[in-house]
Design a protein around this motif. Structure first.
Motif, PDB file in Angstrom:
ATOM      1  N   PHE A   1      39.135 -51.096 -37.080  1.00 25.64           N
ATOM      2  CA  PHE A   1      37.974 -50.323 -36.648  1.00 25.64           C
ATOM      3  C   PHE A   1      37.489 -50.696 -35.251  1.00 25.64           C
ATOM      4  O   PHE A   1      37.140 -49.797 -34.473  1.00 25.64           O
ATOM      5  CB  PHE A   1      36.820 -50.478 -37.647  1.00 25.64           C
ATOM      6  N   PRO A   2      37.416 -51.985 -34.861  1.00 20.03           N
ATOM      7  CA  PRO A   2      36.916 -52.320 -33.518  1.00 20.03           C
ATOM      8  C   PRO A   2      37.682 -51.618 -32.398  1.00 20.03           C
ATOM      9  O   PRO A   2      37.078 -51.061 -31.478  1.00 20.03           O
ATOM     10  CB  PRO A   2      37.088 -53.843 -33.457  1.00 20.03           C
ATOM     11  N   VAL A   3      39.005 -51.622 -32.461  1.00 22.97           N
ATOM     12  CA  VAL A   3      39.802 -50.969 -31.420  1.00 22.97           C
ATOM     13  C   VAL A   3      39.672 -49.455 -31.529  1.00 22.97           C
ATOM     14  O   VAL A   3      39.541 -48.758 -30.514  1.00 22.97           O
ATOM     15  CB  VAL A   3      41.280 -51.403 -31.517  1.00 22.97           C
ATOM     16  N   TYR A   4      39.709 -48.943 -32.755  1.00 27.07           N
ATOM     17  CA  TYR A   4      39.562 -47.501 -32.985  1.00 27.07           C
ATOM     18  C   TYR A   4      38.260 -47.002 -32.369  1.00 27.07           C
ATOM     19  O   TYR A   4      38.235 -45.984 -31.660  1.00 27.07           O
ATOM     20  CB  TYR A   4      39.578 -47.234 -34.486  1.00 27.07           C
ATOM     21  N   TYR A   5      37.177 -47.730 -32.646  1.00 28.57           N
ATOM     22  CA  TYR A   5      35.875 -47.329 -32.125  1.00 28.57           C
ATOM     23  C   TYR A   5      35.807 -47.472 -30.605  1.00 28.57           C
ATOM     24  O   TYR A   5      35.296 -46.580 -29.914  1.00 28.57           O
ATOM     25  CB  TYR A   5      34.762 -48.156 -32.761  1.00 28.57           C
ATOM     26  N   LEU A   6      36.288 -48.582 -30.071  1.00 28.26           N
ATOM     27  CA  LEU A   6      36.200 -48.812 -28.633  1.00 28.26           C
ATOM     28  C   LEU A   6      36.933 -47.739 -27.836  1.00 28.26           C
ATOM     29  O   LEU A   6      36.451 -47.302 -26.784  1.00 28.26           O
ATOM     30  CB  LEU A   6      36.758 -50.193 -28.275  1.00 28.26           C
ATOM     31  N   ILE A   7      38.111 -47.336 -28.304  1.00 27.46           N
ATOM     32  CA  ILE A   7      38.854 -46.291 -27.589  1.00 27.46           C
ATOM     33  C   ILE A   7      38.017 -45.011 -27.523  1.00 27.46           C
ATOM     34  O   ILE A   7      37.889 -44.388 -26.465  1.00 27.46           O
ATOM     35  CB  ILE A   7      40.206 -46.020 -28.273  1.00 27.46           C
ATOM     36  N   GLY A   8      37.437 -44.637 -28.657  1.00 27.66           N
ATOM     37  CA  GLY A   8      36.597 -43.445 -28.667  1.00 27.66           C
ATOM     38  C   GLY A   8      35.347 -43.620 -27.832  1.00 27.66           C
ATOM     39  O   GLY A   8      34.937 -42.701 -27.106  1.00 27.66           O
ATOM     40  N   ARG A   9      34.766 -44.814 -27.891  1.00 29.40           N
ATOM     41  CA  ARG A   9      33.498 -45.072 -27.185  1.00 29.40           C
ATOM     42  C   ARG A   9      33.669 -45.029 -25.676  1.00 29.40           C
ATOM     43  O   ARG A   9      32.902 -44.360 -24.975  1.00 29.40           O
ATOM     44  CB  ARG A   9      32.956 -46.438 -27.617  1.00 29.40           C
ATOM     45  N   VAL A  10      34.636 -45.731 -25.138  1.00 29.62           N
ATOM     46  CA  VAL A  10      34.787 -45.774 -23.684  1.00 29.62           C
ATOM     47  C   VAL A  10      35.296 -44.443 -23.139  1.00 29.62           C
ATOM     48  O   VAL A  10      34.948 -44.041 -22.019  1.00 29.62           O
ATOM     49  CB  VAL A  10      35.709 -46.936 -23.240  1.00 29.62           C
ATOM     50  N   THR A  11      36.126 -43.753 -23.923  1.00 27.78           N
ATOM     51  CA  THR A  11      36.638 -42.460 -23.484  1.00 27.78           C
ATOM     52  C   THR A  11      35.527 -41.425 -23.435  1.00 27.78           C
ATOM     53  O   THR A  11      35.338 -40.745 -22.421  1.00 27.78           O
ATOM     54  CB  THR A  11      37.759 -41.970 -24.425  1.00 27.78           C
ATOM     55  N   PHE A  12      34.789 -41.312 -24.531  1.00 22.19           N
ATOM     56  CA  PHE A  12      33.688 -40.352 -24.545  1.00 22.19           C
ATOM     57  C   PHE A  12      32.609 -40.758 -23.544  1.00 22.19           C
ATOM     58  O   PHE A  12      31.954 -39.901 -22.948  1.00 22.19           O
ATOM     59  CB  PHE A  12      33.089 -40.234 -25.939  1.00 22.19           C
ATOM     60  N   GLY A  13      32.434 -42.068 -23.364  1.00 20.07           N
ATOM     61  CA  GLY A  13      31.426 -42.552 -22.424  1.00 20.07           C
ATOM     62  C   GLY A  13      31.688 -42.082 -21.002  1.00 20.07           C
ATOM     63  O   GLY A  13      30.752 -41.741 -20.267  1.00 20.07           O
ATOM     64  N   LEU A  14      32.948 -42.064 -20.588  1.00 21.67           N
ATOM     65  CA  LEU A  14      33.279 -41.584 -19.250  1.00 21.67           C
ATOM     66  C   LEU A  14      32.919 -40.111 -19.109  1.00 21.67           C
ATOM     67  O   LEU A  14      32.301 -39.705 -18.112  1.00 21.67           O
ATOM     68  CB  LEU A  14      34.770 -41.792 -18.961  1.00 21.67           C
ATOM     69  N   PHE A  15      33.293 -39.304 -20.092  1.00 22.92           N
ATOM     70  CA  PHE A  15      32.971 -37.878 -20.023  1.00 22.92           C
ATOM     71  C   PHE A  15      31.464 -37.661 -20.040  1.00 22.92           C
ATOM     72  O   PHE A  15      30.927 -36.879 -19.242  1.00 22.92           O
ATOM     73  CB  PHE A  15      33.620 -37.133 -21.183  1.00 22.92           C
ATOM     74  N   GLN A  16      30.768 -38.344 -20.935  1.00 24.94           N
ATOM     75  CA  GLN A  16      29.323 -38.166 -21.072  1.00 24.94           C
ATOM     76  C   GLN A  16      28.581 -38.582 -19.807  1.00 24.94           C
ATOM     77  O   GLN A  16      27.818 -37.793 -19.227  1.00 24.94           O
ATOM     78  CB  GLN A  16      28.810 -38.971 -22.265  1.00 24.94           C
ATOM     79  N   MET A  17      28.795 -39.808 -19.358  1.00 28.16           N
ATOM     80  CA  MET A  17      28.057 -40.321 -18.217  1.00 28.16           C
ATOM     81  C   MET A  17      28.502 -39.666 -16.903  1.00 28.16           C
ATOM     82  O   MET A  17      27.696 -39.448 -16.000  1.00 28.16           O
ATOM     83  CB  MET A  17      28.217 -41.836 -18.132  1.00 28.16           C
ATOM     84  N   GLY A  18      29.803 -39.351 -16.817  1.00 25.94           N
ATOM     85  CA  GLY A  18      30.295 -38.702 -15.607  1.00 25.94           C
ATOM     86  C   GLY A  18      29.720 -37.312 -15.427  1.00 25.94           C
ATOM     87  O   GLY A  18      29.280 -36.941 -14.332  1.00 25.94           O
ATOM     88  N   THR A  19      29.707 -36.518 -16.494  1.00 25.83           N
ATOM     89  CA  THR A  19      29.173 -35.160 -16.394  1.00 25.83           C
ATOM     90  C   THR A  19      27.657 -35.162 -16.215  1.00 25.83           C
ATOM     91  O   THR A  19      27.119 -34.356 -15.452  1.00 25.83           O
ATOM     92  CB  THR A  19      29.541 -34.338 -17.639  1.00 25.83           C
ATOM     93  N   MET A  20      26.973 -36.073 -16.885  1.00 27.11           N
ATOM     94  CA  MET A  20      25.516 -36.132 -16.744  1.00 27.11           C
ATOM     95  C   MET A  20      25.123 -36.624 -15.360  1.00 27.11           C
ATOM     96  O   MET A  20      24.135 -36.158 -14.778  1.00 27.11           O
ATOM     97  CB  MET A  20      24.915 -37.030 -17.831  1.00 27.11           C
ATOM     98  N   GLY A  21      25.892 -37.567 -14.808  1.00 31.65           N
ATOM     99  CA  GLY A  21      25.622 -38.023 -13.454  1.00 31.65           C
ATOM    100  C   GLY A  21      25.881 -36.940 -12.432  1.00 31.65           C
ATOM    101  O   GLY A  21      25.108 -36.751 -11.485  1.00 31.65           O
ATOM    102  N   SER A  22      26.960 -36.209 -12.620  1.00 31.19           N
ATOM    103  CA  SER A  22      27.287 -35.098 -11.717  1.00 31.19           C
ATOM    104  C   SER A  22      26.250 -33.984 -11.825  1.00 31.19           C
ATOM    105  O   SER A  22      25.893 -33.354 -10.831  1.00 31.19           O
ATOM    106  CB  SER A  22      28.679 -34.562 -12.044  1.00 31.19           C
ATOM    107  N   MET A  23      25.765 -33.752 -13.021  1.00 33.37           N
ATOM    108  CA  MET A  23      24.798 -32.682 -13.262  1.00 33.37           C
ATOM    109  C   MET A  23      23.550 -32.837 -12.399  1.00 33.37           C
ATOM    110  O   MET A  23      23.012 -31.866 -11.868  1.00 33.37           O
ATOM    111  CB  MET A  23      24.418 -32.667 -14.746  1.00 33.37           C
ATOM    112  N   THR A  24      23.076 -34.081 -12.223  1.00 34.75           N
ATOM    113  CA  THR A  24      21.851 -34.325 -11.453  1.00 34.75           C
ATOM    114  C   THR A  24      22.136 -34.803 -10.029  1.00 34.75           C
ATOM    115  O   THR A  24      21.213 -35.170  -9.310  1.00 34.75           O
ATOM    116  CB  THR A  24      20.989 -35.382 -12.168  1.00 34.75           C
ATOM    117  N   SER A  25      23.398 -34.787  -9.627  1.00 32.82           N
ATOM    118  CA  SER A  25      23.764 -35.357  -8.326  1.00 32.82           C
ATOM    119  C   SER A  25      23.180 -34.584  -7.153  1.00 32.82           C
ATOM    120  O   SER A  25      22.851 -35.173  -6.120  1.00 32.82           O
ATOM    121  CB  SER A  25      25.294 -35.424  -8.193  1.00 32.82           C
ATOM    122  N   ILE A  26      23.051 -33.285  -7.284  1.00 30.52           N
ATOM    123  CA  ILE A  26      22.520 -32.475  -6.185  1.00 30.52           C
ATOM    124  C   ILE A  26      21.004 -32.588  -6.106  1.00 30.52           C
ATOM    125  O   ILE A  26      20.441 -32.865  -5.042  1.00 30.52           O
ATOM    126  CB  ILE A  26      22.940 -30.996  -6.337  1.00 30.52           C
TER     127      ILE A  26
END
Length: 261
Positions: free
Chosen positions: A66-91
């Protein structure tokens, strides 16, 4: 149509500025934190420990590691989530600069995505450390993990450009997207096994491009086998389409940004 030559010429011309914007974004993110950038290591590690305590017993038969299973999902989704939200307010968050000096506006969105990609790379150190600690076998297929990561980066930038454009004209998108991305996380099997979803609802995972990336990475990193090429192909098509749409939309409306800021 997008002037590709001009777009990439500006990218080369303002490359140094892009690097400075990425550095600035990282510094601002950790400015008031005592641990600073070390939170990039601690945050996924601490959440993994908490989630393991909560869910490992529930899913111990369905998810052997479970630790590796969760971490892969967490860091992957984290990039999409934080990247898109950061880009959304960048302008809208850099309006004072946009009104005082000319800078290609897409650089702000790109910098937001790249700064979060840097955090993602740091998180991979924790992921690989946990893989070693839990005796995950590293196979030759690990080299194929780079392809889903590149697709994820393209997807994040494409969706980010779309959000950055729309948010200038409709500020409520910030709040609506926050709800959407939370629902998307639950639809990406980040902390639960995908096979617990009833067959009639499996289409949700099938159509989710973020889950496609997560599944590809879990297959090569955790299972030590090669992912289904069609799964990566679907995510790649979605990423390229979102990038083209994002660039076209951004390029079409960027000259009207200052009128609405």
């Amino acid at each position: 149509m997008i002037n590709e030559h001009r777009f990439f010429a500006n990218f080369g011309k303002y490359r140094y500025l892009l690097i400075q914007l990425v550095k600035k974004d990282i510094q601002v993110r950790y400015r008031n934190s005592m641990l600073g950038i070390f939170w990039s290591f601690l945050e996924p590690l601490l959440t993994m420990i908490i989630m393991t305590i909560i869910f490992a017993f529930i899913f111990k038969r369905s998810i052997p590691n479970f630790p590796v299973y969760y971490l892969i999902g967490r860091v992957t989704f984290g990039l999409f989530q934080m990247g898109t939200m950061g880009s959304m307010t960048s302008i809208i968050s850099n309006v004072h600069i946009l009104k005082s000096v000319y800078v290609p506006k897409y650089l702000y969105s790109l910098a937001a995505v790249l700064s979060n990609f840097f955090t993602f790379l740091l998180s991979l150190i924790i992921l690989f450390a946990v893989m070693i600690a839990t005796n995950v076998q590293f196979t030759i297929y690990i080299i194929f993990a780079s392809l889903p990561v590149i697709v994820l980066l393209i997807m994040t930038l494409g969706v980010g450009l779309i959000l950055a454009t729309v948010t200038v004209f409709f500020r409520d998108i910030e709040h609506l997207y926050g709800v959407f991305v939370m629902l998307l996380m639950y639809a990406s099997a980040v902390f639960y096994p995908a096979n617990i979803i009833p067959p009639q609802y499996q289409i949700i995972l099938t159509l989710n491009p973020v889950y496609a990336i997560i599944d590809c990475l879990r297959t090569v990193l955790l299972n030590g086998t090669l992912y289904n090429p069609l799964t990566l192909l679907y995510a790649t098509v979605f990423a390229l389409v979102s990038l083209v749409v994002g660039m076209a939309l951004f390029y079409k409306y960027q000259n009207k940004f200052l009128l609405h800021l």
